[in-house]
Design a protein around this motif. Structure first.
Motif, PDB file in Angstrom:
ATOM      1  N   THR A 183      45.277  42.973  44.403  1.00  0.00           N
ATOM      2  CA  THR A 183      44.873  41.871  45.495  1.00  0.00           C
ATOM      3  C   THR A 183      44.004  40.683  44.667  1.00  0.00           C
ATOM      4  OG1 THR A 183      42.869  42.891  46.120  1.00  0.00           O
ATOM      5  CG2 THR A 183      44.660  43.318  47.251  1.00  0.00           C
ATOM      6  N   ALA A 184      44.292  39.360  45.131  1.00  0.00           N
ATOM      7  CA  ALA A 184      43.731  38.135  44.316  1.00  0.00           C
ATOM      8  C   ALA A 184      43.150  37.562  45.322  1.00  0.00           C
ATOM      9  CB  ALA A 184      45.112  37.367  43.971  1.00  0.00           C
ATOM     10  N   ARG A 185      42.395  36.821  44.763  1.00  0.00           N
ATOM     11  CA  ARG A 185      41.449  35.705  45.412  1.00  0.00           C
ATOM     12  C   ARG A 185      40.964  34.615  44.794  1.00  0.00           C
ATOM     13  NH1 ARG A 185      37.921  39.984  44.351  1.00  0.00           N
ATOM     14  NH2 ARG A 185      35.939  39.287  43.622  1.00  0.00           N
ATOM     15  N   MET A 186      40.663  33.574  45.138  1.00  0.00           N
ATOM     16  CA  MET A 186      39.875  32.577  44.329  1.00  0.00           C
ATOM     17  C   MET A 186      38.519  32.400  44.514  1.00  0.00           C
ATOM     18  SD  MET A 186      42.334  31.024  42.642  1.00  0.00           S
ATOM     19  CE  MET A 186      41.341  29.384  42.176  1.00  0.00           C
ATOM     20  N   ARG A 187      37.691  32.417  43.423  1.00  0.00           N
ATOM     21  CA  ARG A 187      36.210  32.406  43.422  1.00  0.00           C
ATOM     22  C   ARG A 187      36.226  31.115  42.893  1.00  0.00           C
ATOM     23  NH1 ARG A 187      34.025  36.648  40.014  1.00  0.00           N
ATOM     24  NH2 ARG A 187      34.360  35.022  38.314  1.00  0.00           N
ATOM     25  N   GLY A 188      35.899  29.979  43.691  1.00  0.00           N
ATOM     26  CA  GLY A 188      35.737  28.664  42.986  1.00  0.00           C
ATOM     27  C   GLY A 188      37.212  28.396  42.175  1.00  0.00           C
ATOM     28  N   ASP A 189      37.318  28.026  40.968  1.00  0.00           N
ATOM     29  CA  ASP A 189      38.489  27.505  40.146  1.00  0.00           C
ATOM     30  C   ASP A 189      38.909  28.892  39.465  1.00  0.00           C
ATOM     31  OD1 ASP A 189      38.236  24.992  40.934  1.00  0.00           O
ATOM     32  OD2 ASP A 189      36.926  24.470  39.325  1.00  0.00           O
ATOM     33  N   THR A 190      38.314  29.873  39.921  1.00  0.00           N
ATOM     34  CA  THR A 190      38.705  31.243  38.893  1.00  0.00           C
ATOM     35  C   THR A 190      39.598  32.030  39.558  1.00  0.00           C
ATOM     36  OG1 THR A 190      36.672  31.197  37.751  1.00  0.00           O
ATOM     37  CG2 THR A 190      37.782  33.269  37.720  1.00  0.00           C
ATOM     38  N   LEU A 191      40.677  32.495  39.322  1.00  0.00           N
ATOM     39  CA  LEU A 191      41.878  33.301  39.858  1.00  0.00           C
ATOM     40  C   LEU A 191      40.900  34.845  39.603  1.00  0.00           C
ATOM     41  CD1 LEU A 191      44.127  34.257  41.462  1.00  0.00           C
ATOM     42  CD2 LEU A 191      45.430  33.863  39.272  1.00  0.00           C
ATOM     43  N   VAL A 192      40.911  35.470  40.774  1.00  0.00           N
ATOM     44  CA  VAL A 192      40.268  36.898  40.464  1.00  0.00           C
ATOM     45  C   VAL A 192      41.332  38.148  41.018  1.00  0.00           C
ATOM     46  CG1 VAL A 192      38.422  38.526  40.920  1.00  0.00           C
ATOM     47  CG2 VAL A 192      38.030  36.357  40.699  1.00  0.00           C
ATOM     48  N   ILE A 193      41.832  38.911  40.248  1.00  0.00           N
ATOM     49  CA  ILE A 193      42.877  39.908  40.670  1.00  0.00           C
ATOM     50  C   ILE A 193      41.830  41.174  40.402  1.00  0.00           C
ATOM     51  CG2 ILE A 193      45.044  40.815  40.169  1.00  0.00           C
ATOM     52  CD1 ILE A 193      45.946  38.581  39.057  1.00  0.00           C
ATOM     53  N   VAL A 219      39.474  44.602  36.884  1.00  0.00           N
ATOM     54  CA  VAL A 219      39.242  43.312  37.639  1.00  0.00           C
ATOM     55  C   VAL A 219      39.729  42.227  36.311  1.00  0.00           C
ATOM     56  CG1 VAL A 219      37.729  41.471  38.620  1.00  0.00           C
ATOM     57  CG2 VAL A 219      37.439  44.038  38.882  1.00  0.00           C
ATOM     58  N   GLU A 220      40.631  41.147  36.863  1.00  0.00           N
ATOM     59  CA  GLU A 220      41.038  40.285  35.915  1.00  0.00           C
ATOM     60  C   GLU A 220      40.313  38.926  36.283  1.00  0.00           C
ATOM     61  OE1 GLU A 220      45.560  40.698  35.243  1.00  0.00           O
ATOM     62  OE2 GLU A 220      44.837  42.264  36.703  1.00  0.00           O
ATOM     63  N   GLU A 221      39.807  38.078  35.712  1.00  0.00           N
ATOM     64  CA  GLU A 221      39.271  36.774  36.092  1.00  0.00           C
ATOM     65  C   GLU A 221      39.975  35.727  34.884  1.00  0.00           C
ATOM     66  OE1 GLU A 221      34.769  37.032  36.738  1.00  0.00           O
ATOM     67  OE2 GLU A 221      35.161  38.747  35.694  1.00  0.00           O
ATOM     68  N   TYR A 222      40.753  34.967  35.930  1.00  0.00           N
ATOM     69  CA  TYR A 222      41.417  33.884  34.885  1.00  0.00           C
ATOM     70  C   TYR A 222      40.955  32.489  35.105  1.00  0.00           C
ATOM     71  CZ  TYR A 222      45.266  37.545  34.424  1.00  0.00           C
ATOM     72  OH  TYR A 222      45.886  38.464  34.185  1.00  0.00           O
ATOM     73  N   SER A 223      40.632  31.842  34.034  1.00  0.00           N
ATOM     74  CA  SER A 223      40.108  30.316  34.072  1.00  0.00           C
ATOM     75  C   SER A 223      40.943  29.542  33.522  1.00  0.00           C
ATOM     76  CB  SER A 223      38.482  30.453  33.606  1.00  0.00           C
ATOM     77  OG  SER A 223      37.796  31.478  34.373  1.00  0.00           O
ATOM     78  N   LEU A 224      41.407  28.476  34.191  1.00  0.00           N
ATOM     79  CA  LEU A 224      42.039  27.265  33.467  1.00  0.00           C
ATOM     80  C   LEU A 224      41.187  26.476  32.530  1.00  0.00           C
ATOM     81  CD1 LEU A 224      45.018  26.479  36.009  1.00  0.00           C
ATOM     82  CD2 LEU A 224      45.427  27.292  33.774  1.00  0.00           C
ATOM     83  N   SER A 225      41.525  25.682  31.589  1.00  0.00           N
ATOM     84  CA  SER A 225      41.000  24.715  31.146  1.00  0.00           C
ATOM     85  C   SER A 225      41.046  23.455  31.861  1.00  0.00           C
ATOM     86  CB  SER A 225      41.407  24.396  29.600  1.00  0.00           C
ATOM     87  OG  SER A 225      42.934  24.042  29.820  1.00  0.00           O
ATOM     88  N   GLU A 226      40.271  22.488  31.366  1.00  0.00           N
ATOM     89  CA  GLU A 226      40.518  21.249  32.500  1.00  0.00           C
ATOM     90  C   GLU A 226      42.129  20.744  32.389  1.00  0.00           C
ATOM     91  OE1 GLU A 226      38.060  16.869  33.130  1.00  0.00           O
ATOM     92  OE2 GLU A 226      37.239  18.379  31.726  1.00  0.00           O
TER      93      GLU A 226
END
Length: 273
Positions: A183-193, A219-226
């Protein structure tokens, strides 16, 4: 002074505020944020000539998060200016081995002592015994796509496909599988799976590999660069049967404009990609 009153009244607005305070408004605004993660992403091992890579990305592919940061500290220390990158990486590997060894439970130590490199189903091109950690960290490109109700992650490695639901509880009838239930959710700008219900497949450690327990949670936490060209992942494995502290890996990938995934072909008896 006259105050504006919406024709539908203030009740819907108040309700929305209450929902957001409770932390449940994310899905209402997640679509645009999730769209930024779409596309094909390439790891450093197959795109080493890309100028966007950092030295630590190229030298510490497959490091733990603590090892990656340790290498950054070593690179920033002027006392290491005359040391080769190979020497620094050796320091990192020793640092990681001690760190992971200190977190192993007796059950994990026993499993690691029994490790046999020939007892690996991937050698015979059988993906069933290959765990989610290796699937995520494999040095091949993968693609993130938006689909109805969530995301689809397609990997060139094993031609695997993961369906990730957005803020939806997993089905109570779901059986454990190699890639688990995500399952996924957004935590601020971070995609958490978050993934559970994993078949106890192997996870790689210094000196070999061990099977995760049925209690494992990844738990995967994906963060994009600007600029949206770099995707940083923190991958945390929770498994109280094997680890006294969660195992935290990291990897970074770059956007691969114009790339498509190739058909993965495994050569039996090699165990190689």
């Amino acid at each position: 002074m006259n105050r504006f009153t919406p024709p539908w009244g203030f009740a819907p607005i108040i309700l929305l505020v209450v929902i957001c305070i409770a932390g449940r408004c994310g899905p209402l605004f997640a679509d645009e944020a999730l769209d930024r993660f779409e596309g094909v992403w390439k790891p450093s091992r197959i795109s080493r000539d890309d100028p966007l890579w950092l030295i630590e990305d190229l030298a510490c592919s497959g490091c733990t998060l603590q090892g990656y940061r340790h290498l950054q500290d070593l690179l920033a220390d002027p006392e290491n200016n005359d040391r080769s990158i190979g020497e620094l990486v050796n320091d990192v590997r020793a640092f990681e081995a001690d760190l992971i060894d200190a977190s192993l439970t007796p059950a994990a130590r026993e499993a690691l002592a029994a490790f046999d490199p020939t007892d690996d189903p991937t050698i015979d091109c059988t993906p069933d015994g290959d765990g989610l950690q290796h699937q995520i960290n494999a040095p091949l490109p993968f693609e993130i796509k938006r689909v109805q109700g969530g995301l689809e992650l397609r990997y060139e490695y094993w031609n695997a496909v993961r369906r990730v639901s957005l803020d939806a509880p997993p089905s109570l009838g779901a059986s454990p599988s190699r890639l688990g239930t995500s399952t996924a959710r957004m935590r601020g700008d971070t995609l958490v799976i978050e993934t559970t219900r994993l078949v106890p497949n192997k996870i790689g450690l210094p000196g070999g590999s061990i099977p995760l327990s049925p209690e494992a949670r990844i738990v995967e936490e994906y963060s994009l660069s600007e600029n949206g060209q770099r995707l940083d992942l923190v991958l945390t494995t929770h498994d109280p049967v094997n680890f006294t502290e969660p195992l935290v890996d990291q990897r970074s990938v770059l956007r691969a404009e114009g790339w498509t995934l190739n058909e993965f072909v495994c050569e039996a008896t090699t165990g190689e990609f």
